[in-house]
Scaffold this motif. Sequence first.
Motif, mmCIF file in Angstrom:
data_model
loop_
_atom_site.group_PDB
_atom_site.id
_atom_site.type_symbol
_atom_site.label_atom_id
_atom_site.label_comp_id
_atom_site.label_asym_id
_atom_site.label_seq_id
_atom_site.Cartn_x
_atom_site.Cartn_y
_atom_site.Cartn_z
ATOM 1 N N UNK A 443 0.822 -1.220 0.000
ATOM 2 C CA UNK A 443 0.000 0.000 0.000
ATOM 3 C C UNK A 443 0.853 1.267 0.000
ATOM 4 N N UNK A 444 1.810 1.297 -0.933
ATOM 5 C CA UNK A 444 2.708 2.437 -1.045
ATOM 6 C C UNK A 444 2.642 3.053 -2.435
ATOM 7 N N UNK A 445 3.299 4.191 -2.570
ATOM 8 C CA UNK A 445 3.518 4.840 -3.847
ATOM 9 C C UNK A 445 4.937 4.485 -4.288
ATOM 10 N N UNK A 446 5.065 3.848 -5.454
ATOM 11 C CA UNK A 446 6.360 3.355 -5.931
ATOM 12 C C UNK A 446 6.862 4.236 -7.063
ATOM 13 N N UNK A 447 8.111 4.692 -6.966
ATOM 14 C CA UNK A 447 8.695 5.537 -7.999
ATOM 15 C C UNK A 447 10.083 5.021 -8.380
ATOM 16 N N UNK A 448 10.398 5.076 -9.671
ATOM 17 C CA UNK A 448 11.704 4.703 -10.197
ATOM 18 C C UNK A 448 12.174 5.800 -11.147
ATOM 19 N N UNK A 449 13.463 5.988 -11.207
ATOM 20 C CA UNK A 449 14.021 6.922 -12.185
ATOM 21 C C UNK A 449 14.115 6.226 -13.540
ATOM 22 N N UNK A 450 13.846 6.988 -14.600
ATOM 23 C CA UNK A 450 13.994 6.477 -15.965
ATOM 24 C C UNK A 450 15.256 7.107 -16.555
ATOM 25 N N UNK A 451 16.242 6.284 -16.876
ATOM 26 C CA UNK A 451 17.460 6.785 -17.497
ATOM 27 C C UNK A 451 17.202 7.180 -18.946
ATOM 28 N N UNK A 452 18.141 7.890 -19.517
ATOM 29 C CA UNK A 452 17.961 8.399 -20.888
ATOM 30 C C UNK A 452 17.855 7.277 -21.917
ATOM 31 N N UNK A 453 18.342 6.100 -21.586
ATOM 32 C CA UNK A 453 18.201 4.971 -22.511
ATOM 33 C C UNK A 453 16.896 4.201 -22.295
ATOM 34 N N UNK A 454 16.063 4.662 -21.356
ATOM 35 C CA UNK A 454 14.759 4.062 -21.132
ATOM 36 C C UNK A 454 14.730 2.955 -20.106
ATOM 37 N N UNK A 455 15.811 2.684 -19.434
ATOM 38 C CA UNK A 455 15.797 1.668 -18.373
ATOM 39 C C UNK A 455 15.470 2.310 -17.038
ATOM 40 N N UNK A 456 15.007 1.478 -16.111
ATOM 41 C CA UNK A 456 14.561 1.954 -14.804
ATOM 42 C C UNK A 456 15.603 1.672 -13.740
ATOM 43 N N UNK A 457 15.643 2.538 -12.723
ATOM 44 C CA UNK A 457 16.569 2.350 -11.610
ATOM 45 C C UNK A 457 15.916 2.834 -10.330
ATOM 46 N N UNK A 458 16.199 2.207 -9.201
ATOM 47 C CA UNK A 458 15.673 2.700 -7.920
ATOM 48 C C UNK A 458 16.162 4.119 -7.656
ATOM 49 N N UNK A 459 15.397 4.845 -6.877
ATOM 50 C CA UNK A 459 15.746 6.208 -6.509
ATOM 51 C C UNK A 459 15.473 6.389 -5.026
ATOM 52 N N UNK A 460 16.249 7.189 -4.380
ATOM 53 C CA UNK A 460 16.076 7.447 -2.947
ATOM 54 C C UNK A 460 14.691 8.047 -2.705
ATOM 55 N N UNK A 461 13.970 7.489 -1.753
ATOM 56 C CA UNK A 461 12.599 7.952 -1.486
ATOM 57 C C UNK A 461 11.597 7.390 -2.466
ATOM 58 N N UNK A 462 11.987 6.345 -3.184
ATOM 59 C CA UNK A 462 11.107 5.789 -4.217
ATOM 60 C C UNK A 462 9.958 4.955 -3.690
ATOM 61 N N UNK A 463 9.896 4.746 -2.384
ATOM 62 C CA UNK A 463 8.744 4.072 -1.774
ATOM 63 C C UNK A 463 8.164 5.030 -0.731
ATOM 64 N N UNK A 464 6.944 5.499 -0.988
ATOM 65 C CA UNK A 464 6.306 6.491 -0.118
ATOM 66 C C UNK A 464 5.033 5.916 0.492
#
Length: 698
Positions: A443-464
Motif C-alpha cells: 500500500x505504497x507509492x512506488x517511484x523509479x528513475x527512468x534513465x535516458x536509454x529508457x531503463x529503470x533504476x531505484x531512486x532514494x525515497x522511491x517508496x512512499x
Amino acid sequence: MRTAQFLALLAAGQAFLGIAAAYDIPIAARIGGIESDFTTLVYNKTGPVLIGNDGGAASGGFHAFAIDDGGRLTETKHETPGRTKLVTTAYGVGGRDLIITIAQPDSFFRLYDAGTVEQVGEPLTRTLGDWSALCVWRSQSSGEQYLYLFGKKQVVQFLLRVAHGSIEIVEIHTFDTPVEASSCAVSSSTRTIFFSGDDSPKIYAFNTTESTQVPDIAIFATAEADVTGLSVYVGKKSDYLFWSVILTGDDDIEIQGLNFYQSATKSYPAGVVTYAIESDSGTGFGLSSLEEIFDDFGLQINTAYNPRKVPYNTKPSVCPECGFNGFCETRGICVGANQCDCDEGWGGLYCAFKEVKPVAETDANGGDGDDPAIWVSPIHKTMSRIITTTKSELGSGLGVFDLTGKRIQTITAAEPNNVDVIYNFPAGGRLIDLTYAACRKDNTLCLFEIHRNGTLAPISGGVQPTKENYKVYGSCAYRSRTTGKQYLFVNAKTAEYLQFELSWDDTSRSLETTLVRNFTGGSGGQVEGCVSDEANGWVIIGEEPHALWRYGAEPDDDVSEGFLIAEVGDGHMYADVEGVTLVEGTTANDGFILVSQQGVSAYNVYRRAAPHGYIETFTTVDNIEKGVDAVTNTDGIAAVGTSLGPLFPHGVVVVHDDVNQLPESGTSDEASFKLISLGDILSDGLLEELNSNWDPRS
C-alpha cells in the motif's frame, strides 16, 4: 378554472419555438368516480372513443366513453381484468386496431379490438414489475410497431407483430432510465420518445431505434414546475410536444395522461385533449376543446391527421432469416436471434465496433498484467519505451519493452497496479524522468528513475507511504501548469482518492510526499484507472461499474460534484470501465480520451474538449500475418499521438491482453500487451487534430 400549463415545441428537426404560457382550460366534459392515470383515444367512424384506466377497484380494468354529438362523455363499456394503470392504442396490427393494457394483479398484456372493445386472444407476455408508463411507436422505416414499457428506472422495448396468423408481443431489450417515468409521448416523425418522472420538472428524450443498442438519454427541457403529463400533437409540418404541470388553484386540480384527438367533431371542430383528472371534487376523466389553446399559441390545427396512415417503407427491419427475432444491422446482416454477420472491418456487439489489428505485442511477462505507460525518448522517438505492470506475486514488478515488443528490462516492485510517467522532475539540480505506480502489496507509492536509454533504476525515497488502513488500487500523475508542482493521485476500491504533492528534499537527497487533498470520486462504485489533462487542469477517472468522470486536479478545486463524461448503459459505454488515457492534440481543446471496457474487450474514443462527445468504439482482431492474437478481457490502456517512427507514424496505443493466445495453440500463463497504430483507429480528419511533433517535456 386554471388546471395546467402548456408548453409547445417544434420537433421535426426545427428550432425551439419558445412558447410558454399558463392557460386556464375550460373543462368541456367530465366523468367522476374513477381513480385514473392514463387516457388514450380510438379513432372510430362513428366518432371518438376515450379509453381510460381504472386503478381503484380490485376489478379495475378500463372504461370506454363515447364522445357524443353534444360533446358529452357516455360510458359504453367497462372491462374488468383487474386493477389497471396503463392503456394505449395501436393501429393497423394485422389489419386490426388494438387497445393495449396491463392488469396489475397478473402483469399480462391484454389486447382488445378497438372497434368492439372485445378481448383478442389470450393474455400475452407476462411482464412482472411495477409499470408506470406505456407508449407505442410505429417505425416509418419498416412499419413495425413497438411498445415502450416504463417502470422503476428502466424501460422494456417490445415488438408488437403478427406471426403465424396470431398477434404476439416479443421482448427486444431492457435499459435503464434516470427516473421512474410517470408519462411518455412519441414523435414518429423525429423518432423520439419523451418521458418525465413524478415530482420533477425535467423532460427526458431518446431516439427510437430498431436494434438492441441502448439509446442515449438526455434532458430535453425543464418546465417551471413538476411535469404531470406529456403528449405529442402531429402538426402539418412538425410535431408539437405539450406537457402539463401541477398548479395549485382554488380547486387544487392535477391532470395527467394527456392525449389528443386530431379530428373534427360536431361539438369540437378543432379536436380535443383528454386527460385523467384529480381535484378536491374527486377523480375521473375530462376533456377540453383544442380550439382556444391553439388560437392562443398561434399554432396550426391539423384535423386531417389519421393514425392509420403513418407513412412507412414496406421492408421490415426484423429479418425473416432470423426467425423474425433479429435486426438487420447497418454494418452486417442478421444470421440468428440478434446475431449478426458483420461487414468487413466491423464487429463486436451488433456490428457496431470498428475492428483494428495489433501490429505487435510485448513478450509474455509476469503472471497477471494490468496497465501500461508509454515513455517518449528524449534522444530519438524510435527509442521510446513501453512500461508495464505485473500485479501478481509471480513476476511482481515493472517490465520495459521497445516499440517492437521486445523485453528490455524487468525490475522488482511490490505488485504495482497502474503506472504513469513523469517528465522533467526537478531533483537536486537536475531534471529527471520518473515512473510512478500504486503498489498493492505494501500500500505504497512506488517511484523509479527512468534513465535516458529508457531503463529503470531505484531512486532514494522511491517508496512512499499513503495512510493508515488505506489499500491502494489505481493511480496517475499530474503536474500543475499554474504552480509547476507535481502531484500523485492514488485511489482505493472504495473510491477514496488521495492527492500527494511530490517534491525533492535536498537535505536527505530523496523524494518525499505530502498529502494535500482527499475526496470521493464518482458515485461510490469501485474505481481504478485515471489520467490527468495538465493543459486543462483535470483528472479523469473510471468508475468500473458505472461511468467516466472528470474533476478539477488542483488541490483547491471543488470536488463535491464531478462532471459525468459517459456512463454504462448510455448506448456506447459498457462495464467494466477500466483504463483511461489521453491523446494530446495541438491545443488544449484538441485530442481524445480513450477508455478501456473490459466486459466487451473494446475501447471508446471521446473528444478531449468538453462536453466530451462520443466518437467511436474499436476492438481488436487477430493479425494472422504478424502472429498477434486479439485482445481478450482487456484492462489498462495508454496512448500517445506523436510520431514514433515508421512503425507508428501517427502514434501508438498500448492495451493489456488478459488471455494471451499462443500461435501454436493454447494460452500463455504470462500476460502480454498489444501495440496498435493510432492511424488505424482514428480517421484522417481526426488525425489532423494531433501534433505529430508533440514533446511531453516542452
